[in-house]
Design a protein around this motif. Structure first.
Motif, short mmCIF file in Angstrom:
data_model
loop_
_atom_site.label_atom_id
_atom_site.label_comp_id
_atom_site.label_asym_id
_atom_site.label_seq_id
_atom_site.Cartn_x
_atom_site.Cartn_y
_atom_site.Cartn_z
N ILE A 45 5.54 -3.86 9.57
CA ILE A 45 3.88 -3.57 9.55
C ILE A 45 3.44 -5.25 9.06
O ILE A 45 4.14 -5.54 7.97
CB ILE A 45 3.09 -2.47 8.72
N ILE A 46 2.20 -5.66 10.21
CA ILE A 46 2.47 -7.53 9.77
C ILE A 46 1.43 -6.75 8.64
O ILE A 46 1.43 -7.52 7.71
CB ILE A 46 1.32 -7.35 10.97
N LYS A 47 0.45 -6.12 9.11
CA LYS A 47 -0.82 -5.80 7.28
C LYS A 47 -0.46 -5.03 6.45
O LYS A 47 -1.46 -3.72 6.42
CB LYS A 47 -2.47 -5.98 7.74
N PRO A 48 1.12 -5.17 5.72
CA PRO A 48 1.31 -3.60 4.55
C PRO A 48 -0.06 -2.43 4.36
O PRO A 48 -0.53 -1.81 3.62
CB PRO A 48 1.90 -4.08 3.78
N TYR A 49 -0.39 -3.56 3.26
CA TYR A 49 -2.48 -2.98 2.64
C TYR A 49 -3.07 -2.69 3.60
O TYR A 49 -4.13 -2.44 2.74
CB TYR A 49 -2.56 -4.41 1.81
N GLY A 50 -3.58 -2.36 4.71
CA GLY A 50 -4.17 -1.67 5.66
C GLY A 50 -3.43 -0.69 6.03
O GLY A 50 -4.33 0.29 6.53
#
Length: 218
Positions: A117-122
Motif C-alpha cells: 500500500i503506497i500510503k499505509p497510514y491512510g
C-alpha cells in the motif's frame, strides 16, 4: 443509518468489494468460512513471529481470498512489506509453506502474493494498530489520536473520525472519547469511507478503537 450499520457492509457492491470471493453449496458454506478464518489467523500469527517490528505496527491492511476448485489465491495488502521480506525464509514463500503446513493442503494449490500500500497510514487497520501500540505504552489517548490524525493528513485524506471506548487511562468508569478532523459523510453511499473496529487488551481491560476514514466521493 450512518451510525447504526457497518460502513463497509453499507457500501458493499458499490464502493467496497467482498474480501472473500468464492462459491459453495449451502451445506459446505460453513466449512469454507471456517477455512478463510484459519488462513487469516495463520497469516497474522506468522507475521507477528517473523516480522522485524520496531514500531509495533504489523501493517496488514486487509487479506483477500479467492478460491477455485483446485486453487486458493491469497492477496495480502501490507503497508510495510519490506519488514516481512527481510525475515527468513524470505517473503511470501515462507508464509505460503507455513499455511500449507498448518492447514494440510495436499490436493489444492495455494498461491500467496503480497501487495504494498503506497500510503499505509491512510488505511484504518494500520492506523488502529498504531494507536493501540501507543495506548499499550501508556501514551495519553488524546496525544495518540492527534498523532494519528497528523499521519492521516500526510496520506491526503479528506476526513477522519476516531473513537476509543472503555476504561481509558485506567479510570474506574468506562467512557467513550472521539475526535473528528475534516468531514466524514457516513450516510452517503457514494462516499468512499474505509472503516475498522480494533479491540486491544490493556492492564485496565479491553479497549475498543473505531476509525472512519473518508478518502473521496464518486
Amino acid at each position: 443509518m450512518g451510525q447504526k450499520i457497518n460502513p463497509l457492509g453499507f457500501r458493499l457492491g458499490t464502493i467496497h468489494d467482498h474480501q472473500s470471493v468464492w462459491f459453495a453449496q449451502p451445506k459446505n458454506y460453513s466449512k469454507g468460512l471456517e477455512e478463510d478464518q484459519k488462513i487469516r489467523d495463520c497469516i497474522k500469527n506468522y507475521v507477528q513471529k517473523n516480522m522485524r517490528i520496531s514500531s509495533g505496527v504489523e501493517g496488514i491492511a486487509r487479506i483477500k481470498i479467492q478460491k477455485r476448485i483446485d486453487l486458493i489465491q491469497v492477496i495480502i495488502y501490507m503497508g510495510f512489506p519490506k519488514l516481512l521480506l527481510e525475515g527468513k525464509p524470505r517473503g511470501s514463500e515462507g508464509l505460503q509453506m507455513n499455511i500449507q503446513k498448518e492447514l494440510n493442503y495436499v490436493n489444492r494449490k495455494l498461491n500467496v502474493a503480497i501487495t504494498r500500500i503506497i500510503k499505509p497510514y491512510g488505511n484504518p487497520n494500520i492506523l488502529a494498530e498504531f494507536i493501540a501500540e501507543q495506548l499499550k505504552n501508556r501514551v495519553s489517548f488524546r496525544k495518540a489520536m492527534k498523532k494519528a490524525i497528523e499521519l492521516t493528513e500526510q496520506a491526503d485524506t479528506k476526513g477522519i473520525q476516531i473513537q476509543i471506548a472503555g476504561r481509558i487511562d485506567g479510570k474506574e468508569i468506562a467512557r467513550v472519547e472521539w475526535i473528528r478532523e475534516g468531514k466524514v459523510p457516513l450516510q452517503t453511499i457514494r462516499a468512499k469511507i474505509d472503516y475498522c473496529s480494533y479491540p486491544i487488551r490493556t492492564i485496565y481491560g479491553v479497549l475498543g478503537i473505531k476509525i472512519w476514514i473518508f478518502t473521496d466521493e464518486e
